[in-house]
Design an enzyme around this catalytic site. Structure first.
Site, PDB file in Angstrom:
ATOM      1  N   GLY A  46      33.992  68.494  41.107  1.00 26.70           N
ATOM      2  CA  GLY A  46      34.530  69.767  40.642  1.00 26.70           C
ATOM      3  C   GLY A  46      34.616  70.742  41.808  1.00 26.70           C
ATOM      4  CD  GLN A  51      32.322  75.370  44.767  1.00 24.82           C
ATOM      5  OE1 GLN A  51      32.945  74.876  43.843  1.00 24.82           O
ATOM      6  NE2 GLN A  51      31.297  74.760  45.324  1.00 24.82           N
ATOM      7  CB  CYS A  94      26.271  73.156  44.600  1.00 23.30           C
ATOM      8  SG  CYS A  94      27.489  74.483  44.771  1.00 23.30           S
ATOM      9  CG  LEU A  95      31.313  69.979  46.628  1.00 32.83           C
ATOM     10  CD1 LEU A  95      32.822  69.931  46.437  1.00 32.83           C
ATOM     11  CD2 LEU A  95      30.826  68.708  47.329  1.00 32.83           C
ATOM     12  CG  HIS A 136      27.992  73.461  38.878  1.00 29.31           C
ATOM     13  ND1 HIS A 136      26.787  73.090  39.450  1.00 29.31           N
ATOM     14  CD2 HIS A 136      28.802  73.781  39.934  1.00 29.31           C
ATOM     15  CE1 HIS A 136      26.880  73.179  40.763  1.00 29.31           C
ATOM     16  NE2 HIS A 136      28.095  73.610  41.087  1.00 29.31           N
ATOM     17  CD  GLU A 137      32.720  73.328  39.554  1.00 33.79           C
ATOM     18  OE1 GLU A 137      32.957  74.308  40.277  1.00 33.79           O
ATOM     19  OE2 GLU A 137      32.141  72.301  39.969  1.00 33.79           O
ATOM     20  CG  HIS A 140      30.749  77.736  41.671  1.00 39.25           C
ATOM     21  ND1 HIS A 140      29.997  78.191  42.733  1.00 39.25           N
ATOM     22  CD2 HIS A 140      30.564  76.382  41.639  1.00 39.25           C
ATOM     23  CE1 HIS A 140      29.387  77.164  43.308  1.00 39.25           C
ATOM     24  NE2 HIS A 140      29.699  76.055  42.664  1.00 39.25           N
TER      25      HIS A 140
HETATM   26  O1  K1U Z   1      31.005  72.907  42.196  1.00 37.89           O
HETATM   27  C1  K1U Z   1      30.626  72.115  43.041  1.00 37.89           C
HETATM   28  O2  K1U Z   1      29.964  72.485  43.979  1.00 37.89           O
HETATM   29  C2  K1U Z   1      30.981  70.658  42.879  1.00 37.89           C
HETATM   30  C3  K1U Z   1      29.827  69.842  42.332  1.00 37.89           C
HETATM   31  C4  K1U Z   1      30.005  69.715  40.832  1.00 37.89           C
HETATM   32  C5  K1U Z   1      28.803  69.304  40.046  1.00 37.89           C
HETATM   33  C6  K1U Z   1      28.067  68.168  40.348  1.00 37.89           C
HETATM   34  C7  K1U Z   1      26.983  67.796  39.584  1.00 37.89           C
HETATM   35  C8  K1U Z   1      26.615  68.539  38.508  1.00 37.89           C
HETATM   36  C9  K1U Z   1      27.329  69.678  38.204  1.00 37.89           C
HETATM   37  C10 K1U Z   1      28.429  70.052  38.962  1.00 37.89           C
HETATM   38  C11 K1U Z   1      29.877  68.476  43.005  1.00 37.89           C
HETATM   39  O3  K1U Z   1      30.820  67.777  42.899  1.00 37.89           O
HETATM   40  S1  K1U Z   1      28.492  68.014  43.918  1.00 37.89           S
HETATM   41  C12 K1U Z   1      28.886  66.359  44.437  1.00 37.89           C
HETATM   42  C13 K1U Z   1      28.663  65.349  43.364  1.00 37.89           C
HETATM   43  O4  K1U Z   1      27.974  65.601  42.399  1.00 37.89           O
HETATM   44  C14 K1U Z   1      29.306  64.021  43.494  1.00 37.89           C
HETATM   45  C15 K1U Z   1      30.087  63.692  44.566  1.00 37.89           C
HETATM   46  C16 K1U Z   1      30.686  62.434  44.646  1.00 37.89           C
HETATM   47  C17 K1U Z   1      30.488  61.514  43.661  1.00 37.89           C
HETATM   48  C18 K1U Z   1      29.694  61.821  42.593  1.00 37.89           C
HETATM   49  C19 K1U Z   1      29.114  63.067  42.490  1.00 37.89           C
HETATM   50 ZN    ZN Z   2      28.851  74.221  42.944  1.00 42.87          ZN
END
Ligand code: K1U
Ligand code: ZN
Length: 185
Positions: A46, A51, A94-95, A136-137, A140
């Protein structure tokens, strides 16, 4: 299409409340393309526009597993209109807070209204990873980070590490290099 830079904690812009998207015009469509390119490259499941430094109420998402075809989803001006009383705990990442994962408790299910990529009003009832990711988004775009849902002790530790890393121009390091246990694929 262009891959954009992702803002990292403690960037103050991550605390902005994003503005409504008023028209699905060419610049917004280009922004959506850039968000997908940035999200897939990260990789992430996401991304909220803030971001990449754009304070608009816009979210991209793809929860497809590695061996499945892509399932890109766009949520414009999303709003939670119902949350379940029942809670669920999920390990989030979270990225904008790279390499840090922690369990977060949130409503188990939510109903969200939003506009789709054609600008049509939609409603979705979500549970599981979709509910977690939507919350989560949407956090944000309201300037809220998942570390705001964990203990003050843990949050202060994370903030301290990211502030120190930013000062020295290096990535934050955590003792246990935990990977998300829910890794897709
Ligand atoms: O919003 C963001 O920072 C993105 C975040 C979204 C998220 C992940 C987990 C729980 C709630 C929201 C991410 O994508 S973090 C990376 C991640 O979880 C992932 C990356 C590659 C493959 C599988 C998962
Ligand atoms: Zn995030």
């Amino acid at each position: 299409m262009a891959k954009r830079e992702i803002l990292i904690l403690p960037d103050k812009r991550l605390r902005l409340k994003s503005e409504l998207v008023k028209a699905l015009d060419k610049p917004i469509k280009a922004l959506i393309d850039d968000m997908f390119e940035t999200m897939y490259a990260a990789p992430g499941i996401g991304l909220a526009a803030i971001q990449i430094g754009v304070p608009k109420r816009l979210i991209t998402m793809d929860l497809a597993k590695k061996d499945e075809p892509k399932q890109p989803q766009v949520f414009i001006n999303p709003e939670v209109i119902w949350s379940s009383d029942e809670k669920a705990v999920y390990e989030e990442g979270c990225l904008s807070i790279p390499e840090y994962y922690e369990e977060v408790e949130r409503p188990k299910a939510v109903r969200v209204k939003y506009l789709d990529q054609e600008g049509k009003p939609q409603e979705i009832e979500a549970s599981g990873l979709l509910a977690t990711c939507l919350q989560h988004e949407i956090d944000h775009i309201n300037g809220i980070l998942f570390i705001d849902h964990i203990s003050k002790l843990k949050r202060d530790m994370v903030l301290k590490k990211f502030k120190k890393a930013a000062k020295h121009g290096e990535p934050a390091k955590f003792a246990e290099d935990k990977e998300p246990s829910h890794h897709i694929g």
